[in-house]
Design a protein around this motif. Structure first.
Motif, PDB file in Angstrom:
ATOM      1  N   GLN A  50      34.290  38.184  31.155  1.00 13.09           N
ATOM      2  CA  GLN A  50      35.016  36.923  31.145  1.00 13.09           C
ATOM      3  C   GLN A  50      34.653  36.087  29.938  1.00 13.09           C
ATOM      4  O   GLN A  50      33.556  36.209  29.391  1.00 13.09           O
ATOM      5  CB  GLN A  50      34.768  36.127  32.416  1.00 13.09           C
ATOM      6  N   LYS A  51      35.609  35.278  29.530  1.00 15.65           N
ATOM      7  CA  LYS A  51      35.389  34.207  28.582  1.00 15.65           C
ATOM      8  C   LYS A  51      35.568  32.964  29.439  1.00 15.65           C
ATOM      9  O   LYS A  51      36.701  32.619  29.795  1.00 15.65           O
ATOM     10  CB  LYS A  51      36.381  34.248  27.432  1.00 15.65           C
ATOM     11  N   GLY A  53      36.418  29.980  31.550  1.00 12.95           N
ATOM     12  CA  GLY A  53      37.467  28.983  31.438  1.00 12.95           C
ATOM     13  C   GLY A  53      38.685  29.417  30.644  1.00 12.95           C
ATOM     14  O   GLY A  53      39.647  28.663  30.526  1.00 12.95           O
ATOM     15  N   GLU A  54      38.657  30.655  30.092  1.00 12.32           N
ATOM     16  CA  GLU A  54      39.767  31.077  29.233  1.00 12.32           C
ATOM     17  C   GLU A  54      40.451  32.367  29.677  1.00 12.32           C
ATOM     18  O   GLU A  54      41.673  32.433  29.686  1.00 12.32           O
ATOM     19  CB  GLU A  54      39.296  31.205  27.791  1.00 12.32           C
ATOM     20  N   LEU A  55      39.701  33.415  29.974  1.00  8.06           N
ATOM     21  CA  LEU A  55      40.331  34.674  30.349  1.00  8.06           C
ATOM     22  C   LEU A  55      39.361  35.610  31.038  1.00  8.06           C
ATOM     23  O   LEU A  55      38.151  35.459  30.940  1.00  8.06           O
ATOM     24  CB  LEU A  55      40.966  35.381  29.152  1.00  8.06           C
ATOM     25  N   LEU A 112      43.705  31.688  35.265  1.00 12.58           N
ATOM     26  CA  LEU A 112      43.348  32.280  33.970  1.00 12.58           C
ATOM     27  C   LEU A 112      44.106  33.584  33.748  1.00 12.58           C
ATOM     28  O   LEU A 112      44.371  34.320  34.700  1.00 12.58           O
ATOM     29  CB  LEU A 112      41.843  32.563  33.921  1.00 12.58           C
TER      30      LEU A 112
END
Length: 153
Positions: A50-51, A53-55, A112
Motif C-alpha cells: 500500500q501507499k 491514503g493513496e492506493l 482507494l
C-alpha cells in the motif's frame, strides 16, 4: 473488455520494480543483510502493498482469474493457501493473508484505487505441501505483468 489472454504475463520483471512503478516507496527493501533488495524476504513474498491514503496493490495469480458477464474477476479463496493448517511457513502465510485482507478492506472503506500485479506460474499450495511433503524451494521466479491501471472498487 480484453480477455484473460490479454493480461497473461509473458515476462519476468521483479516485483520490487512493479511495486515501485505503481508508486509505492520501496526504499526500505534495502534494509536487510543481503545485497539485492529485490530478494528481501520481508517484502518480496508479500501478497499486497500500500501507499497509505493513496492506493493498494494486490498480487493475483492469472489462473485464479475468470470472466463473468464480460468482467475479469478474482473469486478464489486464497486462504486455502494461507498456512492455517500449520507447517513450515504457516505464520508468514497467515500474516500475508491478513495483510491482503486489511489492505483490501482499507481500499473499500477509504475509496482507494486497487492495482493488480498479475502473476503466472506455480503457486505454492500449503494444503498440498502438508499432504505430500514436497521439497520446498527458498524462492522461485514467476512471470508477472506490470501494475494494472488503477481501478477503484
Amino acid at each position: 473488455m480484453a480477455g484473460l489472454s490479454a493480461i497473461k504475463p509473458t515476462t519476468k520483471p521483479l516485483v520490487i520494480d512493479l511495486v515501485r512503478e505503481a508508486g509505492v516507496d520501496v526504499g526500505d527493501w534495502s534494509n536487510f543483510k543481503g545485497n539485492n533488495p529485490a530478494v528481501n524476504p520481508k517484502y518480496c513474498y508479500n501478497w499486497s502493498f500500500q501507499k497509505p491514503g493513496e492506493l493498494i496493490i494486490a498480487l493475483l495469480f492469472h489462473d485464479d482469474l475468470s470472466v463473468v458477464d464480460g468482467e475479469i474477476i478474482h473469486d478464489q479463496n486464497i486462504r486455502l493457501r494461507d498456512g492455517r493448517l500449520g507447517g513450515k511457513g504457516a505464520a508468514q502465510w497467515n500474516k500475508r493473508a491478513k495483510e491482503l485482507d486489511e489492505n483490501l478492506l482499507t481500499a473499500y472503506r477509504d475509496g482507494l484505487p486497487v492495482r493488480a500485479i498479475i502473476l503466472e506460474g506455480e503457486k505454492r499450495n500449503h494444503f498440498m505441501q502438508i499432504r505430500s511433503r514436497p521439497t520446498l524451494k527458498s524462492g522461485y521466479s514467476i512471470p508477472c505483468s506490470g501494475p494494472s491501471p488503477a481501478t477503484t472498487w
